[in-house]
Design an enzyme around this catalytic site. Structure first.
Site, PDB file in Angstrom:
ATOM      1  N   GLN A   1       0.823  -1.206   0.000  1.00  0.00           N
ATOM      2  CA  GLN A   1       0.000   0.000   0.000  1.00  0.00           C
ATOM      3  C   GLN A   1       0.861   1.261   0.000  1.00  0.00           C
ATOM      4  O   GLN A   1       1.912   1.310   0.631  1.00  0.00           O
ATOM      5  CB  GLN A   1      -0.929   0.005   1.212  1.00  0.00           C
ATOM      6  CG  GLN A   1      -2.118   0.938   1.046  1.00  0.00           C
ATOM      7  CD  GLN A   1      -3.317   0.488   1.878  1.00  0.00           C
ATOM      8  OE1 GLN A   1      -3.477  -0.675   2.183  1.00  0.00           O
ATOM      9  NE2 GLN A   1      -4.169   1.423   2.234  1.00  0.00           N
TER      10      GLN A   1
ATOM     11  N   SER B   1       3.587  -6.446   2.781  1.00  0.00           N
ATOM     12  CA  SER B   1       2.238  -6.389   3.344  1.00  0.00           C
ATOM     13  C   SER B   1       1.245  -7.032   2.380  1.00  0.00           C
ATOM     14  O   SER B   1       1.330  -8.232   2.119  1.00  0.00           O
ATOM     15  CB  SER B   1       1.866  -4.944   3.693  1.00  0.00           C
ATOM     16  OG  SER B   1       0.675  -4.890   4.448  1.00  0.00           O
ATOM     17  N   LEU B   2       0.297  -6.262   1.811  1.00  0.00           N
ATOM     18  CA  LEU B   2      -0.662  -6.864   0.883  1.00  0.00           C
ATOM     19  C   LEU B   2       0.048  -7.504  -0.305  1.00  0.00           C
ATOM     20  O   LEU B   2      -0.479  -8.414  -0.949  1.00  0.00           O
ATOM     21  CB  LEU B   2      -1.670  -5.822   0.391  1.00  0.00           C
ATOM     22  CG  LEU B   2      -1.199  -4.798  -0.644  1.00  0.00           C
ATOM     23  CD1 LEU B   2      -1.436  -5.273  -2.076  1.00  0.00           C
ATOM     24  CD2 LEU B   2      -1.892  -3.470  -0.429  1.00  0.00           C
TER      25      LEU B   2
ATOM     26  N   ARG C   1      -9.768  -8.031   3.476  1.00  0.00           N
ATOM     27  CA  ARG C   1      -8.693  -7.593   4.349  1.00  0.00           C
ATOM     28  C   ARG C   1      -8.716  -6.081   4.515  1.00  0.00           C
ATOM     29  O   ARG C   1      -8.568  -5.547   5.623  1.00  0.00           O
ATOM     30  CB  ARG C   1      -7.351  -8.040   3.757  1.00  0.00           C
ATOM     31  CG  ARG C   1      -6.116  -7.720   4.581  1.00  0.00           C
ATOM     32  CD  ARG C   1      -4.895  -8.311   3.868  1.00  0.00           C
ATOM     33  NE  ARG C   1      -3.634  -8.107   4.579  1.00  0.00           N
ATOM     34  CZ  ARG C   1      -2.833  -7.075   4.417  1.00  0.00           C
ATOM     35  NH1 ARG C   1      -3.167  -6.097   3.567  1.00  0.00           N
ATOM     36  NH2 ARG C   1      -1.694  -6.984   5.075  1.00  0.00           N
TER      37      ARG C   1
ATOM     38  N   HIS D   1      -0.688  -3.085  10.997  1.00  0.00           N
ATOM     39  CA  HIS D   1       0.434  -3.884  11.492  1.00  0.00           C
ATOM     40  C   HIS D   1       0.810  -3.560  12.930  1.00  0.00           C
ATOM     41  O   HIS D   1       1.986  -3.414  13.274  1.00  0.00           O
ATOM     42  CB  HIS D   1       1.651  -3.734  10.567  1.00  0.00           C
ATOM     43  CG  HIS D   1       1.400  -4.267   9.194  1.00  0.00           C
ATOM     44  ND1 HIS D   1       1.230  -5.604   8.934  1.00  0.00           N
ATOM     45  CD2 HIS D   1       1.262  -3.633   8.001  1.00  0.00           C
ATOM     46  CE1 HIS D   1       1.006  -5.786   7.640  1.00  0.00           C
ATOM     47  NE2 HIS D   1       1.008  -4.592   7.051  1.00  0.00           N
TER      48      HIS D   1
ATOM     49  N   GLN E   1       0.346 -11.740  10.088  1.00  0.00           N
ATOM     50  CA  GLN E   1       0.822 -10.546   9.391  1.00  0.00           C
ATOM     51  C   GLN E   1      -0.037  -9.311   9.661  1.00  0.00           C
ATOM     52  O   GLN E   1       0.446  -8.183   9.649  1.00  0.00           O
ATOM     53  CB  GLN E   1       0.874 -10.828   7.887  1.00  0.00           C
ATOM     54  CG  GLN E   1       1.524  -9.747   7.056  1.00  0.00           C
ATOM     55  CD  GLN E   1       0.861  -9.584   5.708  1.00  0.00           C
ATOM     56  OE1 GLN E   1      -0.318  -9.241   5.637  1.00  0.00           O
ATOM     57  NE2 GLN E   1       1.613  -9.828   4.643  1.00  0.00           N
TER      58      GLN E   1
END
Length: 312
Positions: free
Chosen positions: A9, A94-95, A119, A203, A252
């Site tokens: 992101q 991340s994603l 998500r 996170h 995560q």
């Protein structure tokens, strides 16, 4: 050895993927499948905006993935460069870990888009707007960032979210704690702290409700076997077992993105070349982590054509 990387992101922008879609049926097929999976014209939003809608977590996450996978599919179908033949492992920020898993067959494109939509919604709704935020610490190593976060917490959540490279760490938590951290940066020898324009504190442990929702979703849609190892964010190590990866994807959501350590682990395992698909964010991080690493960013058709010639 070569690793293919998938951005996270913050790499979204209006116009993303438009050139690829105009030039390649392979890209158009990806964007069409994602639109159908999500029952929305995400590809139109990616091409035309508005930017504030594209930046929303629920849209940005599947959009960034779609752009990266479209880039990969063009490379594979139009230029004949197959991931399994030219890569030894994959990783995503991340994603981007979901995009990496899609690329190596752990999830279908449709399932990946739906999981990222969920998500995004889950992460957005986990914390009431205004109660949490994030900040980037520039000129900070992980030890400095940890000491600062501990000092600023004062009974609230203030945790390291992303260990990006030797000069950039992101912290996440309650808004007041993050604001205190930014004020205190100089006391900890950190060059600068900036509050990020994000919609939620990603996170960190405040994301536990989102982690619970993803645990349910990933029980229903679990990763299948994948063709190349994936370096997972929270372990900074190669993963080959789908069930292990499923557990790491849940972790995560609240866990630290250990990107710096992941790159160092790939380098230690013999990776010399890093190829970022659909972005120009991870490549510079890799260069700051290890100046001897070879870095390539593939965004445009010209980028893909040049890379294909190099691989020929």
């Amino acid at each position: 050895m070569r690793a293919f990387l998938f951005p996270g992101q913050g790499s979204q922008k209006v116009g993303m993927g438009a050139e690829l879609a105009d030039a390649s049926e392979a890209a158009r097929d990806v964007f069409g499948e994602v639109d159908e999976a999500l029952l929305q014209k995400l590809s139109t939003m990616m091409r035309e905006g508005p930017e504030d809608q594209l930046t929303l977590t629920t849209n940005a996450q599947p959009a960034i993935m779609a752009n990266a996978i479209a880039t990969l599919r063009v490379l594979e179908r139009d230029f004949g460069i197959k991931l399994e033949a030219h890569g030894h492992c994959v990783a995503g920020h991340s994603l981007g870990e979901y995009a990496a898993l899609c690329a190596v067959g752990a999830f279908s494109l449709t399932d990946t888009a739906r999981l990222l939509k969920l998500r995004g919604r889950a992460m957005q709704s986990a914390v009431p707007v205004g109660e949490g935020t994030m900040a980037v610490l520039l000129g900070a190593d992980i030890e400095q960032a940890k000491a600062l976060a501990d000092a600023a917490a004062q009974g609230e959540i203030c945790e390291i979210a992303n260990d990006n490279d030797p000069t950039q760490v992101v912290i996440s938590g309650h808004t007041a704690a993050i604001e205190r951290a930014v004020v205190l940066v100089k006391e900890f020898g950190i060059k600068r702290g900036m509050i990020l324009n994000v919609s939620a504190p990603f996170h960190c442990s405040l994301m536990q409700p989102a982690a619970d929702r993803m645990a349910e979703a990933l029980t229903i849609t679990s990763p299948a076997a994948f063709t190349l190892p994936v370096y997972a964010n929270v372990s900074a190590a190669a993963v080959t077992d789908p069930e292990h990866e499923r557990a790491l994807l849940v972790e995560q959501v609240t866990g630290r993105v250990r990107w710096r350590e992941s790159v160092l682990a790939m380098r230690a395992d013999g990776v010399e070349s890093f190829v970022e698909l659909g972005g120009k964010v991870l490549g510079p991080m890799v260069s700051r982590i290890d100046k001897d690493a070879q870095v390539t960013n593939l965004v445009t058709m010209a980028d893909l054509e040049a890379f294909a010639k190099e691989m020929a």
